[in-house]
Design a protein around this motif. Structure first.
Motif: not given
Ligand SMILES: [Zn+2]
Length: 122
Positions: A7-19, A34-37, A49-52, A66-70
């Motif tokens: 799962v982590l590898t998959y999420i890491d391969s996604l582009p940051p949402l800010c793009h 803008n999106i804030v989670v 920038s921390n949402i993939r 998407a996945y939001a990383l805290c």
């Protein structure tokens, strides 16, 4: 086999949402700036920038997967939401879709309602 690592590898391969922001609905004036989670664990605001993830167009709606990383507590908050060009917002909660509105001027906190929903149900 380590599921969590996959799962982590998959999420890491996604582009940051800010793009993908601002997201403009074709043929309309509507634009998601803008999106804030909110983190499902600590409630901290997680910025794009921390949402993939990214948008895909489904009919008239922009679907966000998407996945939001805290980084404070290493929580990954999954986000699934549909944005309509005239302001409709559907966010996926634990027991189905929750209706709301997104606002063009303010950041969206897509998980607020889900969090309230979880707390209210207990
Ligand atoms: Zn957190």
């Amino acid at each position: 086999m380590n599921n969590e690592n996959n799962v982590l590898t998959y999420i890491d391969s996604l582009p940051p949402l800010c793009h993908s922001l601002p997201y403009v609905f074709k043929g309309t004036e509507a634009k998601i700036e803008n999106i804030v989670v909110k983190c499902a664990t600590c409630g901290a605001e997680i910025h794009s920038s921390n949402i993939r993830g990214s948008f895909s167009l489904l009919g008239q709606s922009a679907t966000l997967l998407a996945y939001a990383l805290c980084y404070a507590d290493r929580t990954i908050t999954p986000v699934e939401a549909r944005f309509g060009s005239s302001g409709e917002l559907l966010t996926k909660g634990p027991e189905g879709w929750i209706q709301g509105r997104w606002c063009r001027e303010k950041p969206i906190s897509v998980l607020t309602k889900i969090k309230e929903f979880i707390q209210g149900g207990k």
